[in-house]
Design an enzyme around this catalytic site. Structure first.
Site, short mmCIF file in Angstrom:
data_model
loop_
_atom_site.label_atom_id
_atom_site.label_comp_id
_atom_site.label_asym_id
_atom_site.label_seq_id
_atom_site.Cartn_x
_atom_site.Cartn_y
_atom_site.Cartn_z
N THR A 182 0.77 -1.15 -0.03
CA THR A 182 0.01 -0.05 -0.16
C THR A 182 0.97 1.38 0.01
OG1 THR A 182 -1.48 -1.27 1.25
CG2 THR A 182 -1.82 1.45 1.21
N PHE B 181 -19.33 -4.39 8.16
CA PHE B 181 -18.42 -3.44 8.76
C PHE B 181 -19.03 -2.40 9.80
CE2 PHE B 181 -13.49 -3.35 8.39
CZ PHE B 181 -13.54 -4.45 8.02
N LEU B 182 -20.17 -2.89 10.48
CA LEU B 182 -20.98 -2.22 11.13
C LEU B 182 -21.03 -2.81 12.44
CD1 LEU B 182 -23.77 -0.10 9.13
CD2 LEU B 182 -21.67 0.85 10.00
N CYS C 131 -2.79 -1.98 8.90
CA CYS C 131 -3.12 -1.40 7.86
C CYS C 131 -4.13 -0.11 8.39
CB CYS C 131 -4.14 -2.30 6.84
SG CYS C 131 -2.95 -3.65 5.93
N LYS D 102 -7.86 -8.84 15.66
CA LYS D 102 -9.26 -9.34 15.21
C LYS D 102 -8.99 -10.89 15.31
CE LYS D 102 -9.00 -9.69 10.24
NZ LYS D 102 -9.59 -9.50 9.01
N1 LIG Z 1 -1.49 -7.33 6.04
C1 LIG Z 1 -2.47 -6.91 5.37
O1 LIG Z 1 -3.74 -7.23 5.58
C2 LIG Z 1 -2.51 -6.07 4.15
C3 LIG Z 1 -3.49 -5.93 3.24
C4 LIG Z 1 -3.48 -5.30 2.30
C5 LIG Z 1 -2.27 -4.53 1.78
N2 LIG Z 1 -1.04 -4.53 2.88
C6 LIG Z 1 -0.08 -3.88 2.48
O2 LIG Z 1 0.83 -4.75 2.13
C7 LIG Z 1 2.24 -4.36 2.44
C8 LIG Z 1 2.95 -5.90 3.06
O3 LIG Z 1 2.23 -5.92 4.20
P1 LIG Z 1 2.29 -7.07 5.11
O4 LIG Z 1 1.30 -7.50 6.23
O5 LIG Z 1 2.41 -8.36 4.20
O6 LIG Z 1 3.81 -7.05 5.83
P2 LIG Z 1 4.73 -7.84 6.61
O7 LIG Z 1 5.30 -7.06 7.68
O8 LIG Z 1 3.82 -9.14 7.26
O9 LIG Z 1 5.79 -8.36 5.77
C9 LIG Z 1 6.87 -7.82 4.90
C10 LIG Z 1 7.83 -8.63 4.64
O10 LIG Z 1 8.51 -8.03 3.90
C11 LIG Z 1 9.92 -8.52 4.08
N3 LIG Z 1 11.15 -7.68 3.55
C12 LIG Z 1 11.34 -6.37 3.83
N4 LIG Z 1 12.14 -5.74 3.05
C13 LIG Z 1 12.46 -6.82 2.14
C14 LIG Z 1 13.45 -6.79 1.06
N5 LIG Z 1 14.28 -5.96 0.56
N6 LIG Z 1 13.48 -8.01 0.44
C15 LIG Z 1 12.66 -9.21 0.72
N7 LIG Z 1 11.96 -9.07 1.65
C16 LIG Z 1 11.71 -7.89 2.53
C17 LIG Z 1 10.18 -8.59 5.64
O11 LIG Z 1 11.02 -9.18 6.04
C18 LIG Z 1 8.67 -9.23 5.78
O12 LIG Z 1 8.82 -10.67 5.91
C19 LIG Z 1 1.94 -3.21 3.20
O13 LIG Z 1 2.17 -2.18 2.41
C20 LIG Z 1 0.70 -3.24 3.60
O14 LIG Z 1 0.21 -2.16 3.91
C21 LIG Z 1 -1.18 -5.46 4.11
#
Ligand SMILES: NC(=O)c1ccc[n+]([C@@H]2O[C@H](COP(=O)([O-])OP(=O)(O)OC[C@H]3O[C@@H](n4cnc5c(N)ncnc54)[C@H](O)[C@@H]3O)[C@@H](O)[C@H]2O)c1
Length: 424
Positions: free
Chosen positions: A123, A246-247, A257, A318
């Site tokens: 994101t 979502f209510l 997030c 959650k």
């Molecule tokens: N978690 C959610 O529900 C969700 C949903 C939609 C979007 N997002 C977005 O997706 C993105 C990732 O979220 P997440 O929850 O999966 O994060 P997370 O922290 O669970 O995972 C990120 C991973 O990236 C790895 N990483 C960091 N730098 C790296 C690099 N240079 N090379 C390889 N690996 C690397 C970290 O070690 C980690 O394992 C964020 O921008 C988040 O806002 C998350």
């Protein structure tokens, strides 16, 4: 047609993306910087709780369509698509910190095959597609935005059955190639420019956070006027323009997030000259909600929390996840401890020690000797607790149902003073 996909980052989004693309028949290499995680994943050990993920990873590993490697460059040297799924945490000024995205782009830039496509699934604020393009310093590489809308707890299901797929690209040919990865997934496809795709993701999360803050604010009104918010939600939710989703009143939104994305959108708007006062209000209501729950627990304890044992059911932000990031439960616990309470807690997915919290192995042990029990995460198993057994264990029959999950009459019958959210 099967494509070669590199997924950079194997967290909640990256691991789900990699496993699901391999399930769809693509050839996937996932990279992380955490050597231990990579090793465990190659053995089929899943580091997070996410329904169905273990099976997809196991299938992918066995079929040879899914591998895990250390370092982004290792994954990207032979790919058609490189998916960036790295963190975008909140920077000190509320904006999204793009340093992980830029670092990942710089790592893969020298090894990306000619005309590979880099896809942003993290994101990221408006303009980040260009930030990645600049970090790559490669004219032959197109950067496409493909935000992710999965929900933790049902990530695999959501990835494979999305409400929509959004693709933002200046290069139409690249957009079509990215769209082709989703063949077989029955979902509306929205192809737009990168700025719109990036805005869609933030606007979606901001709207969902708004719905929760709205219902929590209505719950506060219900408490003041003697109404029952559950009935109010039912009454408004049958209106198709409103809906029920979502209510759900609760202790406020959290997770990895909503908190950072709402603040980032306020910041994006501010930088562009628009003061998003409505969204600021949504954030304020959420902060107040934590405080409102703490006040309920303090009232249940007789006015002071000094030395009071509080049993807490639920620690994750959650149910159906093990994610503790920005969990309202933990924030409430911090406030309770700051007011002198001793907290003993249980969560089905958390057994590791947490600072200041006595983490117990079952819900009854968490309630034992407590003067107040507070339910803060909506795990199904709390619905089916033996009410009489809990009544026999606690020091006082005071219950704060922070999710309106429990059968109020059963607990009242067992002698508990019940406080829900937006209902007495
Ligand atoms: N978690 C959610 O529900 C969700 C949903 C939609 C979007 N997002 C977005 O997706 C993105 C990732 O979220 P997440 O929850 O999966 O994060 P997370 O922290 O669970 O995972 C990120 C991973 O990236 C790895 N990483 C960091 N730098 C790296 C690099 N240079 N090379 C390889 N690996 C690397 C970290 O070690 C980690 O394992 C964020 O921008 C988040 O806002 C998350």
């Amino acid at each position: 047609m099967a494509s070669k996909i590199a997924v950079i980052g194997t967290g909640y989004v990256g691991l789900t993306t990699g496993a699901c693309f391999s399930h769809l028949g693509h050839d996937v290499v996932c990279a992380d910087i955490d050597a231990d995680k990579v090793e465990r994943l190659n053995r089929g050990e899943i580091p997070i709780v996410e329904a169905g993920l273990d099976k997809l990873v196991e299938d992918g590993l066995r079929a040879g369509r899914l591998r895990f490697v250390l370092g982004a460059a290792e994954a990207a040297r032979d790919c058609d698509f490189a998916y960036l799924c790295v963190p975008t945490p909140q920077a000190e000024d509320g904006s999204a910190d793009l340093s992980y995205i830029e670092a990942a782009a710089r790592e893969i830039a020298p090894v990306l095959p000619a005309e590979a496509i880099v896809v942003n699934k993290s994101t990221v604020p408006v303009g980040s597609t260009k930030v990645v393009q600049r970090a790559l310093e490669r004219d032959d590489i197109s950067v496409v935005s493909n935000p992710e809308f999965l929900r933790e707890g049902s990530a695999v299901h959501d990835f494979l059955n999305p409400d929509r797929v959004v693709i933002g690209a200046d290069d139409q040919a690249a957009a079509i190639k990215v769209a082709s990865l989703y063949l077989g997934i029955p979902a509306p496809l929205i192809v737009t420019d990168p700025a719109s795709a990036e805005t869609i993701k933030y606007a979606a999360n901001a709207f969902l956070a708004t719905k929760i803050s709205f219902v929590n604010a209505v719950a506060a009104v219900c408490e003041a006027v003697g109404a029952d918010v559950n009935d109010v939600v039912l009454g408004i939710g049958y209106d198709k323009r409103i809906g029920q989703d979502f209510l759900k009143p609760g202790p406020g939104w959290g997770g990895s997030c909503f908190p950072k994305d709402t603040k980032a959108l306020v910041r994006i708007a501010e930088d562009a000259g628009y003061h998003f006062d409505m969204l600021k209000g949504v954030i304020t209501v959420n902060e107040q909600q934590l405080e409102r729950v703490v006040e309920k627990i303090q009232r249940a304890a007789g006015g002071s929390l000094e030395g009071v044992v509080v049993g807490v059911w639920g620690l994750t932000f959650k149910a159906r996840t093990d994610d503790l990031r920005d969990s309202p439960s933990l924030k409430i616990i911090d406030k309770l401890i700051a007011r002198g309470a001793r907290v003993q807690a249980y969560d089905p997915t958390v057994s590791r020690p947490l600072p200041g919290i006595d983490v117990r192995s079952d819900p009854y042990a968490a309630a034992e000797g407590a003067s107040v029990v507070a339910l803060l995460t909506e795990w199904d198993e709390f619905r089916w607790l033996d009410v009489e057994k809990v009544a026999g264990l606690v020091a006082a029959r005071q219950l704060v149902d922070g999710r309106n999950l429990l059968d109020r009459s059963a607990w009242v019958r067992a002698g508990f003073v019940y406080q829900g959210i937006g209902r007495s």
